[in-house]
Design a protein around this motif. Sequence first.
Motif, PDB file in Angstrom:
ATOM      1  N   PRO A  21       4.774 -15.457  -3.524  1.00 32.31           N
ATOM      2  CA  PRO A  21       3.519 -16.098  -3.919  1.00 32.31           C
ATOM      3  C   PRO A  21       3.346 -16.145  -5.429  1.00 32.31           C
ATOM      4  O   PRO A  21       2.831 -17.131  -5.962  1.00 32.31           O
ATOM      5  N   ASP A  22       3.789 -15.105  -6.136  1.00 30.06           N
ATOM      6  CA  ASP A  22       3.637 -15.082  -7.594  1.00 30.06           C
ATOM      7  C   ASP A  22       4.419 -16.213  -8.248  1.00 30.06           C
ATOM      8  O   ASP A  22       3.924 -16.880  -9.162  1.00 30.06           O
ATOM      9  N   ILE A  27       4.436 -21.443 -11.096  1.00 27.88           N
ATOM     10  CA  ILE A  27       4.974 -22.798 -11.234  1.00 27.88           C
ATOM     11  C   ILE A  27       3.858 -23.833 -11.163  1.00 27.88           C
ATOM     12  O   ILE A  27       3.766 -24.744 -12.003  1.00 27.88           O
ATOM     13  N   LEU A  28       2.990 -23.702 -10.168  1.00 27.17           N
ATOM     14  CA  LEU A  28       1.932 -24.696 -10.001  1.00 27.17           C
ATOM     15  C   LEU A  28       0.903 -24.623 -11.124  1.00 27.17           C
ATOM     16  O   LEU A  28       0.373 -25.650 -11.563  1.00 27.17           O
ATOM     17  N   CYS A  42      -5.045 -23.341  -5.476  1.00 28.66           N
ATOM     18  CA  CYS A  42      -4.368 -22.446  -4.541  1.00 28.66           C
ATOM     19  C   CYS A  42      -5.273 -21.327  -4.030  1.00 28.66           C
ATOM     20  O   CYS A  42      -6.056 -20.764  -4.793  1.00 28.66           O
ATOM     21  N   ASP A  43      -5.125 -21.011  -2.760  1.00 28.76           N
ATOM     22  CA  ASP A  43      -5.788 -19.861  -2.140  1.00 28.76           C
ATOM     23  C   ASP A  43      -4.730 -18.942  -1.553  1.00 28.76           C
ATOM     24  O   ASP A  43      -3.780 -19.409  -0.917  1.00 28.76           O
ATOM     25  N   MET A 175       9.981 -26.390  -6.754  1.00 28.09           N
ATOM     26  CA  MET A 175      10.177 -27.529  -7.640  1.00 28.09           C
ATOM     27  C   MET A 175      10.075 -28.835  -6.865  1.00 28.09           C
ATOM     28  O   MET A 175       9.635 -29.857  -7.408  1.00 28.09           O
ATOM     29  N   HIS A 176      10.488 -28.809  -5.605  1.00 31.36           N
ATOM     30  CA  HIS A 176      10.343 -30.003  -4.780  1.00 31.36           C
ATOM     31  C   HIS A 176       8.867 -30.337  -4.577  1.00 31.36           C
ATOM     32  O   HIS A 176       8.477 -31.519  -4.609  1.00 31.36           O
ATOM     33  N   LEU A 177       8.030 -29.335  -4.359  1.00 31.18           N
ATOM     34  CA  LEU A 177       6.596 -29.581  -4.217  1.00 31.18           C
ATOM     35  C   LEU A 177       6.023 -30.189  -5.497  1.00 31.18           C
ATOM     36  O   LEU A 177       5.173 -31.078  -5.452  1.00 31.18           O
ATOM     37  N   VAL A 178       6.512 -29.718  -6.632  1.00 29.56           N
ATOM     38  CA  VAL A 178       6.082 -30.299  -7.911  1.00 29.56           C
ATOM     39  C   VAL A 178       6.489 -31.764  -7.976  1.00 29.56           C
ATOM     40  O   VAL A 178       5.697 -32.643  -8.344  1.00 29.56           O
TER      41      VAL A 178
END
Length: 325
Positions: A21-22, A27-28, A42-43, A175-178
């Motif tokens: 999670p960290d 990254i986000l 984020c939660d 990175m894919h989510l980014v």
Amino acid sequence: MSDHGIRVGILLSDGIWMSMPDMLLDILQSVNMRRESQLFRCDLVTPLPGPVQSFSGRKIYGDVHIEAVKERYDVIYLCHFWGDVESMAESCAKITPWLQDQYANGALIAGVSSGAFWAAQAGLLDGRKATSYWRHMKDLAKRFPKVEWQDNQALVEDANLLTSNAGNAAMDLAMHLVQRFAGEEMATEMAKDITHDTRRTYDLTLFNIAGLRQHRDSSVHKAQDWLDSNYHDKVEFNQLADDLGMSSRTFIRRFQKATGEKPTRYLQRLRVEAAKHQLINSDNSIKTISLDVGYRDFGFFSQVFKSLTEVSPREFRRRFRPGNS
């Protein structure tokens, strides 16, 4: 995506590795800072009120527990954990209906290593391809025989369900989510900035266009599977349609309805993604790369590449190859 940005629910459970999670949060948040906006919100979500205990023995407090969640998340991130899955399933029974509800309402589910267990436990992976941490793969295959477990793939997406199988793959998934929500250029620049090396023994080509698999047409998934494996060869779409028991017209219509792209354009995207991977990670000449990905006409390859990336292959390599300024 709502007017409030991309809502990300990070599921915590006993035994999670704190780095998971960290890492995602860092990254986000880096993307938010670069954009000067709160694109990602984020939660940290726990199964029950109170903290969970991490693999290292630390207590981690969430922002909200499942029964108090009122959000419809855009992404649910399932952290890697270390523990006995039997006892986990019993103690965290509330996770299953919650995941089913979030997925039914459009959430992308992303499981890191053993985190795929929760998606499988919820029945979301039945009849679909997935991967997980190699140490757990044998047990998961016995427990969830309806899942098409891919033990040789580090990253897999099927019907808006993403899974990864190792620590490096967890970063690749982040990175894919980014890339998916903030754009390819942001993801590439982030990767360079944090010196994240995507040069692995596996190819990220197919994962980079995984967004085109966010549908549930099984015949179109079969067509994509075939194209994903044969994009570098000559492709006869009439024959592919016939193999699937469709007319060419029906095939094109269903493919475009499911993916948003015509089959020819999907093939171009596959080839360009493969070319991008080589441009960044190999010393092959651009003409050699053109041939490798299925284009004998170098000029046409360059034209297609620029239409999808807005830059030439040469300029793409100059911008994004590690070590280039």
